[in-house]
Design a protein around this motif. Structure first.
Motif, PDB file in Angstrom:
ATOM      1  N   GLY A 119       0.947  -1.169  -0.082  1.00 28.89           N
ATOM      2  CA  GLY A 119       0.133   0.106   0.092  1.00 28.89           C
ATOM      3  C   GLY A 119       0.745   1.247   0.030  1.00 28.89           C
ATOM      4  O   GLY A 119       0.595   2.255  -0.710  1.00 28.89           O
ATOM      5  N   SER A 122       2.216   1.795  -3.589  1.00 29.47           N
ATOM      6  CA  SER A 122       0.999   2.019  -4.457  1.00 29.47           C
ATOM      7  C   SER A 122       0.645   3.601  -4.089  1.00 29.47           C
ATOM      8  O   SER A 122       0.595   4.221  -5.403  1.00 29.47           O
ATOM      9  N   ASP A 130       0.396   3.102  -9.240  1.00 24.69           N
ATOM     10  CA  ASP A 130      -0.743   2.824  -8.351  1.00 24.69           C
ATOM     11  C   ASP A 130      -1.734   1.941  -9.127  1.00 24.69           C
ATOM     12  O   ASP A 130      -2.429   1.069  -8.726  1.00 24.69           O
ATOM     13  N   MET A 134      -3.384  -1.556  -8.068  1.00 25.35           N
ATOM     14  CA  MET A 134      -4.487  -1.782  -7.347  1.00 25.35           C
ATOM     15  C   MET A 134      -5.337  -2.683  -8.329  1.00 25.35           C
ATOM     16  O   MET A 134      -6.313  -3.306  -8.019  1.00 25.35           O
ATOM     17  N   ASP A 138      -7.816  -5.768  -7.013  1.00 28.19           N
ATOM     18  CA  ASP A 138      -8.986  -5.998  -7.197  1.00 28.19           C
ATOM     19  C   ASP A 138      -9.316  -7.276  -7.751  1.00 28.19           C
ATOM     20  O   ASP A 138     -10.312  -8.130  -7.304  1.00 28.19           O
ATOM     21  N   ARG A 178      -5.149  -1.816   0.602  1.00 29.98           N
ATOM     22  CA  ARG A 178      -6.069  -0.565   0.195  1.00 29.98           C
ATOM     23  C   ARG A 178      -6.006   0.458   1.134  1.00 29.98           C
ATOM     24  O   ARG A 178      -6.066   1.713   0.893  1.00 29.98           O
ATOM     25  N   ARG A 181      -2.848   2.313   1.381  1.00 29.98           N
ATOM     26  CA  ARG A 181      -2.528   3.236   0.006  1.00 29.98           C
ATOM     27  C   ARG A 181      -3.391   4.234   0.089  1.00 29.98           C
ATOM     28  O   ARG A 181      -3.166   5.158  -0.415  1.00 29.98           O
TER      29      ARG A 181
END
Length: 303
Positions: A119, A122, A130, A134, A138, A178, A181
């Protein structure tokens, strides 16, 4: 010029209020919340007792089948009775608690550690890096976690605590990544980050010696809540029969005995201690996590 005129408008750094270090805020909140403090003491005592006592227990001896001591209730010989194989429930409870806690700690350490690094990178670099990172997150999030873990556990011929923890951690780091980040995206715009870049500090130094320390409080809260979830996931998998086998007990394997009607109704000593242990551990970790979460929100602090 009047005395002190030269100092007019100057900032007196000595008299400026100093901000309280993050760790002191966390400790103060734990002390102010008596329930969280009591939970912390209970959790530490339980963990110390379990890990200390297992040093003197022989797992092979405890899980050895004894046909002359089948389903015995608690007595002087067996403090918590025996199961359908004549195995000591107390010994299995201690070793099982140690195994469940060890897996919880290992999974939390690996998943949170990797998620923090992922994170930070990113959020700090942003842009195309980033976006690419990501998309990987996902992809992992949409995977059916429990089904994949069950498949891995089924096809792996033999595994231990470390292998099982690694399989779980491989699919539990995305939430931390997440969260970190999003925080890193905000933190990278602050003046001290720009100043460090101007002074020529390396990206590694900025990420892990300047940015990450400012996120420690939130990371601790996330790690605490993740620990409770990871212990529960391991117990659930073992309860379903996709964790450790009976000769390698955990709290989930002891709870699995409750699926037998006779055991559930008439042999409470086999499954009830494990159920109480899971309940106590989950409540302790939850109370500690809630206190730490409040410490990160000045509007909800009790201290």
């Amino acid at each position: 010029m009047p005395p002190g005129a030269a100092d007019h408008g100057a900032i007196d750094h000595k008299n400026l209020p100093k901000s309280t270090p993050g760790w002191k805020v966390l400790v103060g909140e734990l002390i102010a919340d008596k329930l969280a403090l009591f939970s912390l003491i209970i959790f530490v005592l339980l963990t110390t007792y379990v890990f200390g006592l297992t040093l003197f227990l022989d797992r092979a001896e405890i899980v050895t089948v004894d046909l002359f001591a089948i389903n015995q209730p608690p007595d002087e010989t067996f403090r918590l009775g025996t199961d359908y194989g004549g195995r000591d429930i107390f010994g299995q409870l201690i070793i099982g608690t140690r195994n469940s806690l060890a897996i919880g700690f290992l999974v939390t350490l690996m998943s949170v550690g990797f998620g923090i690094a992922y994170g930070l990178v990113s959020g700090y670099f942003a842009g195309q890096i980033d976006n690419a990172l990501m998309r990987v997150v996902d992809f992992f999030i949409v995977l059916p976690f429990l089904m994949i873990v069950i498949v891995f556990v089924t096809i792996v011929p033999s595994y231990d605590i470390y292998t099982f923890s690694l399989i779980m951690a491989a699919f539990l780091w995305m939430g931390t990544a997440r969260m970190v980040r999003s925080l890193a995206l905000q933190e990278k715009e602050l003046d001290y980050i720009n100043a460090s870049r101007t002074l020529g500090s390396s990206h590694f130094k900025i990420l892990f010696t300047q940015m990450m320390p400012n996120l420690v409080g939130i990371i601790i809260v996330n790690s605490t809540l993740s620990l409770a979830a990871n212990i529960g996931i391991e117990s659930g998998l073992s309860f379903l029969g996709f964790g450790f086998p009976e000769d390698y007990p955990s709290l989930g394997t002891l709870m699995a005995y409750a699926t037998q009607t006779q055991t559930l109704q008439h042999r409470w000593w086999i499954w009830l201690p494990a159920a109480i242990m899971i309940l106590v551990l989950m409540l302790c970790v939850r109370n500690i996590g809630e206190a730490l979460r409040r410490a990160g929100d000045a509007r909800q602090r009790q201290a």
